[in-house]
Motif scaffolding. Structure first.
Motif, PDB file in Angstrom:
ATOM      1  N   VAL A 106      26.133   5.829  47.402  1.00  0.00           N
ATOM      2  CA  VAL A 106      27.496   6.308  47.658  1.00  0.00           C
ATOM      3  C   VAL A 106      28.490   5.152  47.558  1.00  0.00           C
ATOM      4  O   VAL A 106      29.584   5.309  47.011  1.00  0.00           O
ATOM      5  CB  VAL A 106      27.578   7.025  49.030  1.00  0.00           C
ATOM      6  N   GLU A 107      28.108   3.979  48.056  1.00  0.00           N
ATOM      7  CA  GLU A 107      28.995   2.809  47.987  1.00  0.00           C
ATOM      8  C   GLU A 107      29.297   2.401  46.554  1.00  0.00           C
ATOM      9  O   GLU A 107      30.451   2.140  46.212  1.00  0.00           O
ATOM     10  CB  GLU A 107      28.374   1.620  48.735  1.00  0.00           C
ATOM     11  N   ILE A 108      28.255   2.335  45.707  1.00  0.00           N
ATOM     12  CA  ILE A 108      28.516   1.872  44.337  1.00  0.00           C
ATOM     13  C   ILE A 108      29.296   2.916  43.526  1.00  0.00           C
ATOM     14  O   ILE A 108      29.892   2.569  42.517  1.00  0.00           O
ATOM     15  CB  ILE A 108      27.231   1.461  43.579  1.00  0.00           C
ATOM     16  N   CYS A 109      29.321   4.146  44.007  1.00  0.00           N
ATOM     17  CA  CYS A 109      30.054   5.205  43.300  1.00  0.00           C
ATOM     18  C   CYS A 109      31.353   5.570  44.010  1.00  0.00           C
ATOM     19  O   CYS A 109      31.988   6.584  43.681  1.00  0.00           O
ATOM     20  CB  CYS A 109      29.175   6.443  43.174  1.00  0.00           C
ATOM     21  N   SER A 110      31.772   4.743  44.956  1.00  0.00           N
ATOM     22  CA  SER A 110      32.938   5.097  45.779  1.00  0.00           C
ATOM     23  C   SER A 110      34.222   5.244  44.978  1.00  0.00           C
ATOM     24  O   SER A 110      35.122   5.978  45.364  1.00  0.00           O
ATOM     25  CB  SER A 110      33.129   4.070  46.900  1.00  0.00           C
ATOM     26  N   HIS A 111      34.316   4.567  43.843  1.00  0.00           N
ATOM     27  CA  HIS A 111      35.535   4.663  43.032  1.00  0.00           C
ATOM     28  C   HIS A 111      35.338   5.536  41.801  1.00  0.00           C
ATOM     29  O   HIS A 111      36.224   5.599  40.944  1.00  0.00           O
ATOM     30  CB  HIS A 111      36.017   3.267  42.618  1.00  0.00           C
ATOM     31  N   ALA A 112      34.196   6.177  41.718  1.00  0.00           N
ATOM     32  CA  ALA A 112      33.921   7.045  40.564  1.00  0.00           C
ATOM     33  C   ALA A 112      34.520   8.423  40.809  1.00  0.00           C
ATOM     34  O   ALA A 112      34.667   8.861  41.944  1.00  0.00           O
ATOM     35  CB  ALA A 112      32.417   7.164  40.351  1.00  0.00           C
ATOM     36  N   ASP A 113      34.871   9.088  39.737  1.00  0.00           N
ATOM     37  CA  ASP A 113      35.418  10.435  39.880  1.00  0.00           C
ATOM     38  C   ASP A 113      34.365  11.480  39.517  1.00  0.00           C
ATOM     39  O   ASP A 113      34.659  12.539  39.015  1.00  0.00           O
ATOM     40  CB  ASP A 113      36.676  10.615  39.019  1.00  0.00           C
ATOM     41  N   SER A 114      33.113  11.146  39.802  1.00  0.00           N
ATOM     42  CA  SER A 114      31.999  12.010  39.453  1.00  0.00           C
ATOM     43  C   SER A 114      31.612  12.917  40.617  1.00  0.00           C
ATOM     44  O   SER A 114      31.746  12.556  41.784  1.00  0.00           O
ATOM     45  CB  SER A 114      30.789  11.151  39.060  1.00  0.00           C
ATOM     46  N   ASP A 115      31.145  14.080  40.262  1.00  0.00           N
ATOM     47  CA  ASP A 115      30.624  15.010  41.256  1.00  0.00           C
ATOM     48  C   ASP A 115      29.183  15.355  40.900  1.00  0.00           C
ATOM     49  O   ASP A 115      28.790  16.508  40.889  1.00  0.00           O
ATOM     50  CB  ASP A 115      31.497  16.273  41.309  1.00  0.00           C
ATOM     51  N   ARG A 116      28.417  14.329  40.582  1.00  0.00           N
ATOM     52  CA  ARG A 116      27.025  14.542  40.196  1.00  0.00           C
ATOM     53  C   ARG A 116      26.247  15.129  41.367  1.00  0.00           C
ATOM     54  O   ARG A 116      26.499  14.796  42.528  1.00  0.00           O
ATOM     55  CB  ARG A 116      26.398  13.224  39.756  1.00  0.00           C
ATOM     56  N   PRO A 117      25.291  15.988  41.079  1.00  0.00           N
ATOM     57  CA  PRO A 117      24.489  16.599  42.148  1.00  0.00           C
ATOM     58  C   PRO A 117      23.794  15.562  43.033  1.00  0.00           C
ATOM     59  O   PRO A 117      23.675  15.763  44.250  1.00  0.00           O
ATOM     60  CB  PRO A 117      23.459  17.440  41.401  1.00  0.00           C
ATOM     61  N   GLU A 118      23.376  14.446  42.432  1.00  0.00           N
ATOM     62  CA  GLU A 118      22.706  13.407  43.219  1.00  0.00           C
ATOM     63  C   GLU A 118      23.656  12.814  44.260  1.00  0.00           C
ATOM     64  O   GLU A 118      23.249  12.514  45.384  1.00  0.00           O
ATOM     65  CB  GLU A 118      22.186  12.288  42.299  1.00  0.00           C
ATOM     66  N   LEU A 119      24.928  12.642  43.884  1.00  0.00           N
ATOM     67  CA  LEU A 119      25.911  12.118  44.836  1.00  0.00           C
ATOM     68  C   LEU A 119      26.194  13.127  45.946  1.00  0.00           C
ATOM     69  O   LEU A 119      26.325  12.750  47.110  1.00  0.00           O
ATOM     70  CB  LEU A 119      27.218  11.758  44.123  1.00  0.00           C
ATOM     71  N   ARG A 120      26.290  14.390  45.576  1.00  0.00           N
ATOM     72  CA  ARG A 120      26.498  15.431  46.606  1.00  0.00           C
ATOM     73  C   ARG A 120      25.325  15.430  47.585  1.00  0.00           C
ATOM     74  O   ARG A 120      25.515  15.512  48.797  1.00  0.00           O
ATOM     75  CB  ARG A 120      26.645  16.807  45.951  1.00  0.00           C
TER      76      ARG A 120
END
Length: 190
Positions: free
Chosen positions: A167-181
């Motif tokens: 979650v930290e490394i993707c904090s500035h990403a605009d992705s809604d990937r299922p893995e992040l959810r």
């Protein structure tokens, strides 16, 4: 003729390569250079060409083993699949990455982890993902795989750690990937 399909049709694949060592000697004479200098330059060019062929051959072998492993898995030959996938990972880890080329899209060691997860052995899968993360730190797939494997093996502390890092490394990403959810949901349950 440039092949448009893979694998290329047989007529597009050379059956042999001819090296003409005297060509560089003639070039040297025509340019008033010592013949040995021309031959040396020719030998260096051939050496570079052969190095590229060897390096690409190794990369092809790595990918072929990974594909063969997935095919064996689909056919229910899981011991063979695991041996092939481990072989792919070992070959990949024995090679040096050229400084100008990108790394593998998915390191073979992560693929070993994926396969072992599918074989319902999350503890062993976690070891593979962690080994991969040592060589390729902070990779999305590696972190998610390690988190999932830790979660499935009951290691809540490691699962939380890997999900948090993801979650930290993707904090500035605009992705809604299922893995992040999934990672966010797992962290909010805590």
């Amino acid at each position: 003729m440039v092949p448009q399909a893979f694998p290329p049709p047989p007529e597009c694949v050379p059956h042999h390569i001819v090296l003409i060592p005297d060509g560089n000697g003639r070039w040297a004479r025509e340019h008033r250079r010592p013949v040995p200098e021309g031959r040396l330059q020719g030998a260096r060019a051939v050496e570079g060409f052969l190095r590229v062929c060897r390096d690409w051959g190794i990369q092809v072998a790595i990918q072929r083993r990974a594909v063969a492993a997935w095919l064996a898995h689909v056919e229910g030959k899981d011991d063979e699949a695991l041996a092939l996938m481990r072989s792919s990972a070992e070959l990949e880890s024995s090679t040096e990455k050229h400084p100008v080329t990108p790394g593998p899209i998915i390191p073979s060691r992560e693929l070993v982890g994926d396969l072992i997860l599918e074989l319902h052995q999350p503890g062993q899968a976690l070891q593979e993902f962690e080994t991969s993360l040592l060589a390729s730190p902070n990779r999305f797939h590696g972190l998610y795989g390690a988190a999932k494997a830790a979660e499935l093996s009951g290691d809540k502390e490691k699962a939380t750690s890997y999900y948090t890092k993801l979650v930290e490394i993707c904090s500035h990403a605009d992705s809604d990937r299922p893995e992040l959810r999934e990672a966010r949901a797992s962290l909010t349950k805590k």
